[in-house]
Scaffold this motif. Sequence first.
Motif, PDB file in Angstrom:
ATOM      1  N   GLY A  33      56.448 -10.617  53.289  1.00  0.00           N
ATOM      2  CA  GLY A  33      55.253 -10.433  52.469  1.00  0.00           C
ATOM      3  C   GLY A  33      55.589 -10.040  51.044  1.00  0.00           C
ATOM      4  N   TRP A  34      54.613 -10.183  50.163  1.00  0.00           N
ATOM      5  CA  TRP A  34      54.764  -9.840  48.746  1.00  0.00           C
ATOM      6  C   TRP A  34      53.549  -9.043  48.304  1.00  0.00           C
ATOM      7  N   THR A  35      53.723  -8.175  47.318  1.00  0.00           N
ATOM      8  CA  THR A  35      52.598  -7.385  46.820  1.00  0.00           C
ATOM      9  C   THR A  35      52.124  -7.821  45.441  1.00  0.00           C
ATOM     10  N   THR A  36      52.963  -8.538  44.692  1.00  0.00           N
ATOM     11  CA  THR A  36      52.600  -8.928  43.322  1.00  0.00           C
ATOM     12  C   THR A  36      53.474 -10.086  42.870  1.00  0.00           C
ATOM     13  N   LYS A  37      53.012 -10.827  41.882  1.00  0.00           N
ATOM     14  CA  LYS A  37      53.853 -11.847  41.249  1.00  0.00           C
ATOM     15  C   LYS A  37      54.518 -11.300  39.991  1.00  0.00           C
ATOM     16  N   SER A  38      54.337 -10.020  39.757  1.00  0.00           N
ATOM     17  CA  SER A  38      54.898  -9.384  38.580  1.00  0.00           C
ATOM     18  C   SER A  38      55.987  -8.391  38.982  1.00  0.00           C
ATOM     19  N   HIS A  39      56.288  -7.434  38.088  1.00  0.00           N
ATOM     20  CA  HIS A  39      57.293  -6.412  38.355  1.00  0.00           C
ATOM     21  C   HIS A  39      56.663  -5.247  39.116  1.00  0.00           C
ATOM     22  N   THR A  40      57.495  -4.466  39.781  1.00  0.00           N
ATOM     23  CA  THR A  40      57.008  -3.266  40.452  1.00  0.00           C
ATOM     24  C   THR A  40      57.727  -2.045  39.882  1.00  0.00           C
ATOM     25  N   GLY A  41      57.280  -0.872  40.300  1.00  0.00           N
ATOM     26  CA  GLY A  41      57.905   0.362  39.833  1.00  0.00           C
ATOM     27  C   GLY A  41      58.993   0.868  40.767  1.00  0.00           C
ATOM     28  N   ALA A  42      59.409   0.046  41.725  1.00  0.00           N
ATOM     29  CA  ALA A  42      60.423   0.483  42.685  1.00  0.00           C
ATOM     30  C   ALA A  42      61.769   0.685  41.998  1.00  0.00           C
ATOM     31  N   PRO A  43      62.533   1.718  42.386  1.00  0.00           N
ATOM     32  CA  PRO A  43      63.872   1.910  41.817  1.00  0.00           C
ATOM     33  C   PRO A  43      64.777   0.724  42.164  1.00  0.00           C
ATOM     34  N   VAL A  44      65.719   0.432  41.300  1.00  0.00           N
ATOM     35  CA  VAL A  44      66.677  -0.642  41.568  1.00  0.00           C
ATOM     36  C   VAL A  44      68.048  -0.034  41.833  1.00  0.00           C
ATOM     37  N   PRO A  45      68.911  -0.724  42.570  1.00  0.00           N
ATOM     38  CA  PRO A  45      70.224  -0.169  42.888  1.00  0.00           C
ATOM     39  C   PRO A  45      71.141  -0.149  41.672  1.00  0.00           C
ATOM     40  N   LEU A  46      72.111   0.750  41.720  1.00  0.00           N
ATOM     41  CA  LEU A  46      73.141   0.832  40.689  1.00  0.00           C
ATOM     42  C   LEU A  46      74.476   1.018  41.393  1.00  0.00           C
ATOM     43  N   TYR A  47      75.324  -0.003  41.335  1.00  0.00           N
ATOM     44  CA  TYR A  47      76.640   0.038  41.972  1.00  0.00           C
ATOM     45  C   TYR A  47      77.705  -0.041  40.891  1.00  0.00           C
ATOM     46  N   VAL A  48      78.665   0.881  40.925  1.00  0.00           N
ATOM     47  CA  VAL A  48      79.711   0.915  39.905  1.00  0.00           C
ATOM     48  C   VAL A  48      81.050   1.206  40.565  1.00  0.00           C
ATOM     49  N   VAL A  49      82.085   0.503  40.129  1.00  0.00           N
ATOM     50  CA  VAL A  49      83.439   0.789  40.581  1.00  0.00           C
ATOM     51  C   VAL A  49      84.391   0.499  39.423  1.00  0.00           C
ATOM     52  N   GLY A  50      85.466   1.262  39.340  1.00  0.00           N
ATOM     53  CA  GLY A  50      86.480   1.005  38.322  1.00  0.00           C
ATOM     54  C   GLY A  50      86.588   2.110  37.294  1.00  0.00           C
ATOM     55  N   LYS A  51      87.177   1.774  36.168  1.00  0.00           N
ATOM     56  CA  LYS A  51      87.490   2.735  35.119  1.00  0.00           C
ATOM     57  C   LYS A  51      86.234   3.425  34.595  1.00  0.00           C
ATOM     58  N   GLN A  52      86.225   4.755  34.613  1.00  0.00           N
ATOM     59  CA  GLN A  52      85.130   5.596  34.125  1.00  0.00           C
ATOM     60  C   GLN A  52      83.807   5.341  34.860  1.00  0.00           C
ATOM     61  N   ALA A  53      83.912   4.950  36.122  1.00  0.00           N
ATOM     62  CA  ALA A  53      82.706   4.695  36.919  1.00  0.00           C
ATOM     63  C   ALA A  53      81.855   5.948  37.068  1.00  0.00           C
ATOM     64  N   HIS A  54      82.481   7.136  36.983  1.00  0.00           N
ATOM     65  CA  HIS A  54      81.745   8.389  37.161  1.00  0.00           C
ATOM     66  C   HIS A  54      80.653   8.595  36.108  1.00  0.00           C
ATOM     67  N   LEU A  55      80.775   7.892  34.974  1.00  0.00           N
ATOM     68  CA  LEU A  55      79.783   8.049  33.906  1.00  0.00           C
ATOM     69  C   LEU A  55      78.415   7.483  34.302  1.00  0.00           C
ATOM     70  N   TYR A  56      78.383   6.685  35.358  1.00  0.00           N
ATOM     71  CA  TYR A  56      77.146   5.991  35.718  1.00  0.00           C
ATOM     72  C   TYR A  56      76.481   6.548  36.974  1.00  0.00           C
ATOM     73  N   SER A  57      76.957   7.648  37.498  1.00  0.00           N
ATOM     74  CA  SER A  57      76.434   8.159  38.761  1.00  0.00           C
ATOM     75  C   SER A  57      75.020   8.715  38.601  1.00  0.00           C
ATOM     76  N   GLY A  58      74.285   8.747  39.717  1.00  0.00           N
ATOM     77  CA  GLY A  58      72.954   9.349  39.718  1.00  0.00           C
ATOM     78  C   GLY A  58      71.839   8.385  39.354  1.00  0.00           C
ATOM     79  N   ARG A  59      70.614   8.898  39.322  1.00  0.00           N
ATOM     80  CA  ARG A  59      69.440   8.104  38.931  1.00  0.00           C
ATOM     81  C   ARG A  59      69.354   8.061  37.412  1.00  0.00           C
ATOM     82  N   ARG A  60      69.199   6.865  36.865  1.00  0.00           N
ATOM     83  CA  ARG A  60      69.211   6.719  35.412  1.00  0.00           C
ATOM     84  C   ARG A  60      68.151   5.732  34.947  1.00  0.00           C
TER      85      ARG A  60
END
Length: 214
Positions: free
Chosen positions: A167-194
């Motif tokens: 099912g779908w709720t809209t043909k537009s954007h939603t306010g749901a959070p999106v994933p953030l995956y980081v690996v490699g040099k200085q990856a720690h700078l991107y941790s958490g909700r941003r």
Amino acid sequence: MMLEGGKIDWAAHAHDAATVVTETIDFDQCIRLAYEFYKKHPDETLILVTADHETGGLGLGNSGTNLNIELQKYQQCSQEALTNAMRKMKSAVAIPSWEEMKFFLKKNLGFWEQITITPREELELLICYEQQSFLKKKSKDIVSLYAKDEPLAVAAVALLDKKDSIGWTTKSHTGAPVPLYVVGKQAHLYSGRRDNTDMANILRRLFNLKQWEE
């Protein structure tokens, strides 16, 4: 290097679930290649995978109905490709009959052969064929943010989603959070909700780039 899986977003706007899955798998293959490079060069590689927003409000399964995602394999092309094929048929000297259209839907979506279509569902597709796509002289496209599709193509893909319990709720954007995956040099700078603008600002600082001036 930046790689964008933009057609995932396009397909979500159009509520084309099978194409969302196919494009996501293609995107995943690109990330796999990048990850293999990272394993060979871990001290000089940074991989960041995220999105600017969620689109469509995709829901899997519903009350009392199991998810039948395996039915997606019978969709042989995108909704966009179905639309293009139908427009080519409409431009021909002879408009395809309903039986010919049924064969087309059977070939490209598995209807009537691999996927059971009830008489009522066939009637709804027939009405769409007659009144919205083929027999009516001036049919109106179904418009989403990046596409203008044939009504019958949209109706057929929507029916497949119904069979899948997608099912779908809209043909537009939603306010749901999106994933953030980081690996490699200085990856720690991107941790958490941003906020997504943080990604660009962190990269700008890492590369010593000046902020854009209006």
